[in-house]
Design a protein around this motif. Sequence first.
Motif, PDB file in Angstrom:
ATOM      1  N   TYR A 196       0.815  -1.213   0.000  1.00  0.00           N
ATOM      2  CA  TYR A 196       0.000   0.000   0.000  1.00  0.00           C
ATOM      3  C   TYR A 196       0.852   1.268   0.000  1.00  0.00           C
ATOM      4  O   TYR A 196       0.360   2.346  -0.348  1.00  0.00           O
ATOM      5  CB  TYR A 196      -0.946   0.010   1.196  1.00  0.00           C
ATOM      6  CG  TYR A 196      -2.207  -0.788   0.963  1.00  0.00           C
ATOM      7  CD1 TYR A 196      -3.188  -0.327   0.078  1.00  0.00           C
ATOM      8  CD2 TYR A 196      -2.421  -1.994   1.610  1.00  0.00           C
ATOM      9  CE1 TYR A 196      -4.347  -1.039  -0.144  1.00  0.00           C
ATOM     10  CE2 TYR A 196      -3.584  -2.725   1.393  1.00  0.00           C
ATOM     11  CZ  TYR A 196      -4.542  -2.242   0.509  1.00  0.00           C
ATOM     12  OH  TYR A 196      -5.694  -2.957   0.278  1.00  0.00           O
ATOM     13  N   ARG A 221      -2.310   2.142  -4.319  1.00  0.00           N
ATOM     14  CA  ARG A 221      -3.504   2.319  -3.490  1.00  0.00           C
ATOM     15  C   ARG A 221      -4.519   1.202  -3.713  1.00  0.00           C
ATOM     16  O   ARG A 221      -5.216   0.802  -2.781  1.00  0.00           O
ATOM     17  CB  ARG A 221      -4.150   3.670  -3.785  1.00  0.00           C
ATOM     18  CG  ARG A 221      -3.293   4.869  -3.403  1.00  0.00           C
ATOM     19  CD  ARG A 221      -4.014   6.165  -3.704  1.00  0.00           C
ATOM     20  NE  ARG A 221      -5.269   6.267  -2.977  1.00  0.00           N
ATOM     21  CZ  ARG A 221      -6.167   7.235  -3.163  1.00  0.00           C
ATOM     22  NH1 ARG A 221      -5.940   8.186  -4.067  1.00  0.00           N
ATOM     23  NH2 ARG A 221      -7.274   7.258  -2.468  1.00  0.00           N
ATOM     24  N   THR A 222      -4.659   0.732  -4.954  1.00  0.00           N
ATOM     25  CA  THR A 222      -5.671  -0.268  -5.270  1.00  0.00           C
ATOM     26  C   THR A 222      -5.079  -1.354  -6.161  1.00  0.00           C
ATOM     27  O   THR A 222      -3.995  -1.195  -6.745  1.00  0.00           O
ATOM     28  CB  THR A 222      -6.867   0.360  -5.997  1.00  0.00           C
ATOM     29  OG1 THR A 222      -6.433   0.804  -7.303  1.00  0.00           O
ATOM     30  CG2 THR A 222      -7.427   1.552  -5.228  1.00  0.00           C
ATOM     31  N   LYS A 223      -5.838  -2.433  -6.309  1.00  0.00           N
ATOM     32  CA  LYS A 223      -5.427  -3.521  -7.201  1.00  0.00           C
ATOM     33  C   LYS A 223      -5.397  -3.047  -8.655  1.00  0.00           C
ATOM     34  O   LYS A 223      -4.532  -3.476  -9.436  1.00  0.00           O
ATOM     35  CB  LYS A 223      -6.391  -4.693  -7.035  1.00  0.00           C
ATOM     36  CG  LYS A 223      -6.049  -5.912  -7.872  1.00  0.00           C
ATOM     37  CD  LYS A 223      -6.999  -7.057  -7.602  1.00  0.00           C
ATOM     38  CE  LYS A 223      -8.415  -6.730  -8.006  1.00  0.00           C
ATOM     39  NZ  LYS A 223      -9.339  -7.876  -7.811  1.00  0.00           N
ATOM     40  N   ASP A 224      -6.331  -2.169  -9.025  1.00  0.00           N
ATOM     41  CA  ASP A 224      -6.313  -1.629 -10.384  1.00  0.00           C
ATOM     42  C   ASP A 224      -5.033  -0.842 -10.647  1.00  0.00           C
ATOM     43  O   ASP A 224      -4.494  -0.865 -11.765  1.00  0.00           O
ATOM     44  CB  ASP A 224      -7.533  -0.735 -10.619  1.00  0.00           C
ATOM     45  CG  ASP A 224      -8.818  -1.527 -10.785  1.00  0.00           C
ATOM     46  OD1 ASP A 224      -8.734  -2.760 -10.979  1.00  0.00           O
ATOM     47  OD2 ASP A 224      -9.900  -0.926 -10.703  1.00  0.00           O
TER      48      ASP A 224
END
Length: 231
Positions: A115, A119-122
């Motif tokens: 992280y 921030r995100t998996k995308d």
Amino acid sequence: MQPIPLPDRYAPRPVADASTGVLSAVRDLDGPATDAGEDAPTGTHATVVFEGLPPLRPAAPGHRAGEHTRSGNAMGRTRRGLLAGAATAFADQGLRKTTMQHVAAAAGVAKATLYNHFRTKDDVAAALLDDELQRLVGLAGELPRGAALGRLAEEVGAHPVLRRLAVSEPEVLARLLLAEDRLVVADLARALQVERDAATLVLRWLSGLVLRPGTAAERARQAAALEHVLG
């Protein structure tokens, strides 16, 4: 009290000594600039600009081009490790089923470390795709155009993450490719030494191979035909 004498290099020089290069200009603040060799008009204020004097304190060391800090190198290594873990996780489980915990575990790091970078998996998927596209562009720039097209076809046709997504999540893969292709066209054009329109054509062909790779022989024939078209 007698004033402390200044070193010669700090002593003011007469206007007539301007040829030494220390005195660069005399500017009359009440009127137009005068030549260095002229006397300033009586009763006016003038500013003398000195050049070549050493600084009062050493300049702070700056970062020079081509140098990398230790922290920057460490972050780069960590990021590469995270993307390698993401490639393993996505190839094993696809994009939908993969979680950030899966990516962190495959990379061998704590989830908090992941992280810190994404921030995100995308974000992870987009970074992995961009990294792979840039790697392929780098390969293309090292080879003659015909060999480069063949190598690109093989890399795309056999890429484990692309193969998994093409089979299980083609719509997700198509969305990722459409988001990235505009960014890589200029780099691909430089690598292949072709115009942007030609690079766009190559990228569309490679995107088609992602979804329908065919056989190695078919990819080789297509690469040869495309090289003939590009001239």
